[in-house]
Design a protein around this motif. Structure first.
Motif: not given
Length: 227
Positions: A202-207
């Protein structure tokens, strides 16, 4: 060619014990006694896996992991004498793949080394070369992830978990299912591995919540990716 392992440990007795057993298991082993030496040896030899003690001179194991994760996704197993859940969670949050607490059974350590190396080299069955979910693109053939037109650097475990969720859009995958499929049957009750890995994704891919590709928590059950 045998797989290469960097052992970072300042206790000479433990270092020699680990090295002897890894060599007996047909691995090539490099040894570092502090964090600075570990970084130098990693850049020189580019090992396939790192065994990292946390209590090190010159630079702590956690600091070393943080620096390595700035440019490499090499699998890392934490070795700690503390047994402190805070240190372990912090290490996993920084990108470590597994941990083992001293004193440990050498057979358990070897088993964890094999499991982590197996996960890092596992291949994903490819029917379609790319999975597209909103602004998220997962390229299965070359193991690349793009989000909002920017490349996302993931560890092998993170990549495999992301693919499993993306292949099952809008389906709830239980904790047990994800742990057994990504980490293995021996990890089926280790829910903190999954929780920390989801947090890193979630941190690396902040959708944003509600958008396609967002990883939704299903309390007490598991996770699903919105499609």
């Amino acid at each position: 060619m045998s797989e290469r392992i960097l052992v970072v440990e300042d206790d000479h007795k433990i270092m020699r014990f680990i090295r002897a057993n890894l060599v007996a298991s047909k691995y090539t082993v490099f040894l570092a006694q502090d964090g600075i030496e570990a970084l130098d040896l990693y850049e020189e030899h580019l090992p396939d896996l790192i065994l990292m003690d946390l209590m090190l001179p010159k630079m702590s194991g956690l600091q070393c992991i943080e620096k390595i994760r700035q440019y490499s996704n090499v699998p890392i197993i934490i070795i700690t004498a503390k047994g402190s859940s805070q240190d372990i969670i912090q290490g996993l949050e920084l990108g470590a793949d597994d941990y083992i607490v001293k004193p440990f059974d050498i057979n358990e350590l070897i088993a964890r080394v094999k499991a982590v190396l197996r996960r890092s080299s596992s291949t994903v069955a490819v029917n379609e070369p790319t999975i597209e979910v909103g602004s998220l693109y997962i390229h299965l053939t070359n193991y690349q992830v793009m989000y909002a037109n920017k490349k996302v650097s993931l560890t092998p475990t993170e990549f495999n978990l992301l693919v499993e969720l993306a292949k099952n859009l809008d389906c709830v995958l239980t904790h047990e299912y994800l742990l057994s499929h990504i980490w293995g049957q021996d990890y089926i009750n280790e829910t903190h591995y999954l929780r920390v890995c989801i947090a890193r994704l979630r941190k690396k891919i902040p959708i944003n919540d509600g958008e396609k590709g967002f990883i939704q928590t299903i309390p007490t059950v598991g996770y699903k990716m919105l499609g």
